[in-house]
Each structure stands twice: as C-alpha cells, then as structure tokens.
Design a protein around this motif. Structure first.
Motif: not given
Length: 338
Positions: A166-181
């Motif tokens: 679940g946590a990994s899914l959240a991070v990957n979603h944010l990264v897919s939206k261009g977030h790195s910070k």
C-alpha cells in the motif's frame, strides 16, 4: 402467548419441518412456501428461541469481537460494521467488546465471551492478549481469527492487509505524477509490524527511484488522531526551509489534521503540496477530497466471519492466512507536476 413453530405451520398449511428450514435458512423450500411462512411469522409475531436451538444443536450463533478503542479513527468502526453485517447475513450475532489495550481487562473480556458460549472470537487490530491467552481460548475449543495484526499460536486464522504494498503504491503514484520530493507522516513503527511495513514500503520505494527523504520530511506520531496529524504538519513546517511537493500520510484521520495545518498556514492542496492518505475512510469527506489507499475492509470482514464460522464447524484443519492487496482510489489531492 408464545408463538411456536407448530402454530406457524398450522397457520401456513405446511409442515413444522418446512417452517424450521425457513427459520434456520437450511434446506430447500420453494419460494412460494418460503414467502408464505415468512408472511405468517410476521403476522403472528414469532420470535425464534435461539437459546433452545443452541442447546439442541450445540450451536450458539454468536461471534465474539475484540475491538480496540480508537475514538477518532473510523478504520475499526467501519470494520466492525462490516463484520456485524456479514455475520447477520449468515444468521449470527456479534458480541463486540472494546479494549483499551489493558491486559487484565481484556482477559476478563475473553472470560466473559467464553462464558457466553460464543462460537468463535475475532480480534481486530491491536490486542493486549498474549499468545498464552490466545492459546487458552483455543484450548477451550473456540476458534480465533485475527484481522490486521496476526499472532503466533497455531490454529489461528488471519486476515491481513499488505501495508508494504500500500505504501509502495502511494509512492509510485506520486512519482508517476512527477513528484520526487516526497515526505511522510506516520505512526511510530517501533513496536508494530504494521506501521513498520508502511514506513519501509515508503522509504524502500523512494530509494528504488533514487530519491532521498530529509529527516524533517519524516514525522512520526504516537497514535492516529486528528491533533497528531495537525501537530506533525506544523512541526514539519517549522523544521523545513523547503517543503516537499507531496506527502504520504499513513492514515486518513492523520491526513485531516495535516489539511487543517496547511489551511491555517495558507498552503493550498494540491496547488502547493499534494497529499495521499491511507485506509480510505475519511478521504471522500475532506476538502479537497483525498486520494487514498483502500484496504478492502468489506472483503476483510467477509473473510474474517467466513473463517470464524467455518472453523467453528471444523470445516478445515490447520490455520489459514489471507493477505488482501491495497487499491489506489484517486481523487483531487494530487497534482501532476513537470
């Protein structure tokens, strides 16, 4: 006057065995006769004598439920509602006792539930009961099912949530939206495998993408409450010269506090910072509506009740554990950045 099965049968023009099959929802009865019997039951005001039925069949049709008291967190109240609903669909009643995680009080709860001759006991979330306590319950012939936080004794069934995924899914979603910070606000994981999995699911996935998480962007709280979420966000604002572009918050109730702190600081969501929550309980009621990780509570309740009933009927040997996969629910709190 007490209405009996014989009275129902006579008024309906069917046999007593047919009435019994309708009442117990066991065995074939035509839809026409079933409707007639149910209509007669309602008309005469018949109330089944569950105690007498229990004594005859050695079935009590009661499931004990040990539930931790988290006043502000709707995760477990929603789970409790789903367990009651599923049990009712199967002709069972749920006796719910609320634990404050005091061992002596919880042991007294177990004694009381066994004294009421429950068919099984479901533990949801954290418990003060030790492995020895649970082994004692099992020794009395009462099955145990644990939801979210498993214990070691054999013969205990478990319904688990994949918090790491679940946590990994959240991070990957944010990264897919261009977030790195990306920062995190979570409950301290020092004594809990569940919180540990959420934290390391976040940090390990960030590392896989080659991203670092500065210490001020990692805030831990003692419990899942609105005030803790608000204070953690205020602390991050105070300690950080630069804010992350996105936050992963490991509980929706924490995220509500985070939103309030950001509102008071004049920081907009998602224009200035994006947020993704966890457990999908309060997220649809927030403003903006939060993207969140759904942990499939309805399915968890279905499985827990099914395991409790089947184990009480000795339908399978050994123990069983089912891990449910999380689902991302996208709403309005995450923006795409370049």
């Amino acid at each position: 006057m007490n209405v009996t099965i014989s009275d129902i049968a006579s008024a309906s023009g069917v046999s007593a065995s047919t009435v019994a099959r309708v009442i117990n929802n066991n065995g074939y009865v035509s839809e026409e006769k079933r409707a007639l019997v149910l209509q007669t039951i309602q008309k005469l005001g018949y109330v089944p004598n569950r105690l007498a039925s229990s004594l005859r069949n050695n079935r009590r049709y009661f499931i004990g439920h040990i539930l931790p008291v988290y006043v502000e967190n709707p995760f477990f109240s929603r789970l409790c509602t789903e367990i009651n609903s599923k049990a009712g669909q199967n002709g069972y009643h749920v006796l719910t006792t609320v634990t404050t995680l005091n061992h002596a009080e919880e042991r007294a709860m177990l004694d009381a539930l066994l004294g009421l001759m429950v068919d099984a006991i479901i533990f949801s979330g954290e418990t003060a009961s030790t492995d020895k306590d649970i082994e004692w319950v099992l020794s009395q012939g009462i099955p145990v099912v644990m939801v979210e936080r498993p214990r070691r004794p054999n013969q205990v069934d478990a319904v688990l949530f994949d918090s790491y995924q679940g946590a990994s899914l959240a991070v990957n979603h944010l990264v897919s939206k261009g977030h790195s910070k990306i920062g995190i606000i979570s409950k301290s994981f020092s004594t809990s495998s569940v919180e540990s999995k959420r934290y390391f699911g976040f940090t390990n996935t960030m590392e896989e993408h080659g991203f670092q998480v500065p210490q001020p962007w990692q805030q831990a709280v003692e419990d899942y409450t609105y005030e803790n979420g608000k204070r953690a966000m205020e602390k991050m604002l105070h300690e950080s010269s630069e804010l992350p572009t996105a936050l992963f918050v490991t509980s929706d109730v924490l995220a509500c506090g985070v939103l309030q702190a950001l509102y008071e600081a004049g920081i907009r969501v998602p224009e200035d910072i994006s947020i993704i929550g966890f457990d999908n309980t309060l997220s649809a009621s927030c403003s903006p509506k939060l993207s969140s990780i759904e942990m499939q509570l309805e399915e968890a309740a279905n499985l827990a009740v099914e395991m409790a009933i089947n184990r009480s009927k000795k339908k399978y040997p050994g123990s069983k554990a089912v891990t449910l996969s999380p689902v991302l629910v996208e709403r309005d709190s995450v923006r795409t950045i370049c």
